[in-house]
Design an enzyme around this catalytic site. Structure first.
Site, PDB file in Angstrom:
ATOM      1  N   ALA A   1       0.828  -1.187  -0.086  1.00 22.08           N
ATOM      2  CA  ALA A   1      -0.003   0.095  -0.004  1.00 22.08           C
ATOM      3  C   ALA A   1       0.768   1.244   0.061  1.00 22.08           C
ATOM      4  CB  ALA A   1      -0.798  -0.237   1.206  1.00 22.08           C
ATOM      5  N   ARG A   2       0.358   2.367  -0.654  1.00 24.92           N
ATOM      6  CA  ARG A   2       1.021   3.557  -0.929  1.00 24.92           C
ATOM      7  C   ARG A   2       1.666   4.129   0.506  1.00 24.92           C
ATOM      8  NH1 ARG A   2      -1.957   6.742  -5.608  1.00 24.92           N
ATOM      9  NH2 ARG A   2      -1.211   5.354  -7.282  1.00 24.92           N
ATOM     10  N   ASP A   3       0.494   4.118   1.733  1.00 22.28           N
ATOM     11  CA  ASP A   3       1.187   4.409   2.923  1.00 22.28           C
ATOM     12  C   ASP A   3       2.188   3.797   3.602  1.00 22.28           C
ATOM     13  OD1 ASP A   3      -0.973   2.425   3.110  1.00 22.28           O
ATOM     14  OD2 ASP A   3      -0.869   2.898   5.384  1.00 22.28           O
TER      15      ASP A   3
END
Length: 615
Positions: free
Chosen positions: A322-324
């Site tokens: 995930a980007r986070d």
């Protein structure tokens, strides 16, 4: 559609009020008489504010339903922010992975959003996207193809299967070109270089909007049966961001909030893991997006010591987590001193053939080549950059309606679909699906005769025009410098890592910025300085919501990370909403609904990307 020019008299606020601030709400008990105000009057059935993919797709659906809208945009026709969405658009077609389905797409979206998404909206997008991508195909969007002629699909971060359709690394640009071509075929009216500065609303109902022509500075008053906000998000509040300076400054959500609508989820801002580093490439490129497609096609992240560090943070999903997760991992490497001289890390795809890069990532390859970097031979320097606001206007996903009658919203202006973190490739999907939903709903409405503007709203329009005049001629502060200071405050107080201390400090700093904003010297209405002055009012509103929400949410969830509350808490599986009341900005919470049984089954099956399929 009818157009006219008008001159009217109305009252103004007393000298001790905030009458010079064009974002303030006019009062009802004014007694002084104003000079005449000149403006161009425009009457339309539906006014669409924003000319990107969401606005264009809404307009197409309206036109095909027999309603002629007017689309207005701040930039030249075809130059909306959609063009910067590079990597792809999600749609379950099964061309690469036949076991994929729309329920799994919805499940991936909910997991990435940490289960505070609106499940109805999520399922609406996932279920409709196969039809929407085939529609774009029918409208001659030049999608990449497999060897047997099917629409090609690539991996994107945190997705269980290959479902991201693309046109090289210029997907958003190709979508907008396709939609504009269709809109021109339908002869949909459009006005470019128009800035909307305020909606005409009594807090219960919207009647139109006011603004000005950015080319010659003359005022515009729009009367409409319905207004659709498709004006973008708010990631541009940060100084380091992936948007152009005039975009994503919060105008869409701020216009809705000022009109009486509720906002939601503003505290969630996605930091894209890979933005360009300014020192090496020049200030103009600082923070600009290096598309996730680079990692989706096999790009690898290394620190300055040559370590492929995602092996420690996410050994299964690696660079496609995930980007986070990836953004925080990069930030950690930088904080611990394993960064480059320019303060970043390396993104390397040089193990791929040059011909592959030129075919699959042509825009990235050409950009870096012009800057003296050969992606086929060396790595590029990147670091996290503000990219997308998951929050926005609260809407009903069956219609796109806000809590204010006749006001609708779509695209990045709204919240609810993405929850605490957006699944890559879903932003473009949201625009074409929900644009269709809003347009279809409004096409079913009956618009008889010209819309009528109540006298109170006529006075409100004149009051606002006078405030805009005062803004251009008085004050001493440079709007661009105040905006830069606001960007510093937001980055320091609500960046990738937040605390109660930083958010409190940020809110204190906002007070001083409000004082400076009341003393602006904006210059001529045709100047960029005047545009920045208007942007500042919108940005201050959304920055207040962002900081208050980040302080209120005492947990870490998705893109919101509190180092003083580093764990996710079940008690905070809630959405924060933001309303304008007599006491000012008021925060409340709501609990998201549960997903459907079919999506729950997909969640229980726990599908997950195995990055090592790419090796």
């Amino acid at each position: 559609m009818t157009q006219s020019t008008g001159q009217q008299s109305s009252s103004i606020q007393d000298e001790n009020s905030v009458g010079q601030n064009p974002h303030s709400r006019p009062t009802e008990d004014d007694t002084r008489v104003s000079p005449d105000v000149d403006y161009e009057g425009v009457s339309v059935p539906v006014l669409i504010i924003g000319a990107g993919a969401a606005g264009a797709r809404t307009a197409i659906e309206l036109a095909e339903g027999g309603v002629e809208p007017l689309v207005i945009g701040k930039c030249d026709h075809g130059d909306a922010h959609t063009t910067l969405a590079a990597g792809g658009i999600n749609a379950v077609l099964g061309n690469r992975d036949p076991e994929d389905d729309s329920q799994i797409h919805a499940a991936d979206t909910l997991k990435e959003g940490h289960f505070i998404n609106d499940p109805d909206g999520v399922e609406t997008v996932a279920n409709a996207m196969p039809d929407r991508i085939r529609e774009l195909e029918e409208w001659e969007m030049p999608l990449n193809r497999t060897e047997d002629g099917k629409i090609e699909q690539r991996y994107f971060g945190a997705q269980s299967f290959r479902r991201t359709c693309f046109v090289g690394d210029r997907t958003g640009e190709a979508i907008l070109e396709t939609l504009i071509s269709k809109a021109q075929e339908l002869e949909i009216p459009y006005r470019e270089n128009v800035m909307i500065t305020k909606l005409l609303s009594d807090g219960e109902q919207v009647y139109g909007a006011v603004g000005y022509d950015m080319d010659d500075g003359h005022f515009l008053r729009f009367e409409a049966h319905a207004v659709v906000l498709a004006a973008g998000g708010y990631s541009g509040l940060y100084n380091r961001h992936t948007s152009r300076n005039e975009e994503n400054n919060g105008d869409g959500p701020a216009l809705a909030y000022d009109a009486g609508a509720r906002l939601m989820d503003i505290e969630f801002v996605q930091f894209h893991p890979t933005g360009m580093m300014g020192d090496r490439y020049g200030e103009d490129w600082d923070g600009r997006l290096v598309t996730e497609a680079v990692r989706g096609e096999g790009g690898r992240l290394f620190n300055a010591e040559g370590e492929r560090f995602m092996e420690q943070y996410s050994p299964e999903q690696m660079e496609l987590d995930a980007r986070d997760v990836v953004a925080r991992a990069i930030a950690q490497e930088i904080r611990e001193g394993r960064d480059t001289e320019n303060g970043g890390i390396y993104l390397d795809i040089s193990h791929k053939d040059r011909e592959f890069l030129q075919e699959r990532l042509p825009r990235m390859y050409e950009r870096f080549a012009e800057l003296g970097v050969d992606m086929a031979e060396e790595a590029v320097e990147v670091a996290p950059t503000a990219h997308y606001g998951m929050g926005g206007v609260e809407v009903d996903f069956e219609t796109g309606a806000t809590a204010v009658e006749n006001l609708y919203a779509v695209g990045e202006t709204i919240g609810g679909i993405h929850g605490a973190n957006r699944l890559g490739g879903n932003s473009l999907s949201e625009t074409v699906v929900l644009g269709t939903v809003v347009g279809d709903h409004l096409a079913d409405e009956s618009y008889i005769g010209s819309p009528e503007l109540p006298e109170s709203q006529q006075r409100a329009a004149d009051e606002h025009f006078r405030a805009l005049k005062a803004l251009s001629s008085e004050g001493s502060e440079d709007p661009q410098k105040v905006l830069q200071a606001l960007g510093d405050v937001v980055e320091e107080s609500a960046g990738i890592i937040r605390t109660e201390e930083t958010t409190n400090k940020g809110l204190e700093s906002l007070e001083a910025l409000h004082n400076r904003a009341d003393d602006l010297m904006a210059g001529e209405r045709t100047s960029r300085s005047f545009e920045y002055a208007i942007d500042l009012g919108f940005s201050l509103t959304i920055a207040e919501a962002l900081l208050k929400g980040a302080r209120e949410r005492t947990e870490s969830r998705g893109a919101h990370f509190r180092s003083d509350y580093p764990e996710k808490r079940e008690a905070w599986r809630k959405n924060i909403t933001y309303s304008q009341t007599k006491e000012g900005m008021t925060l409340n919470t709501t609990t998201p609904k549960e997903p459907s049984e079919a999506v729950r089954k997909a969640l229980d099956a726990d599908y997950e990307l195995d990055y090592h399929q790419l090796e």
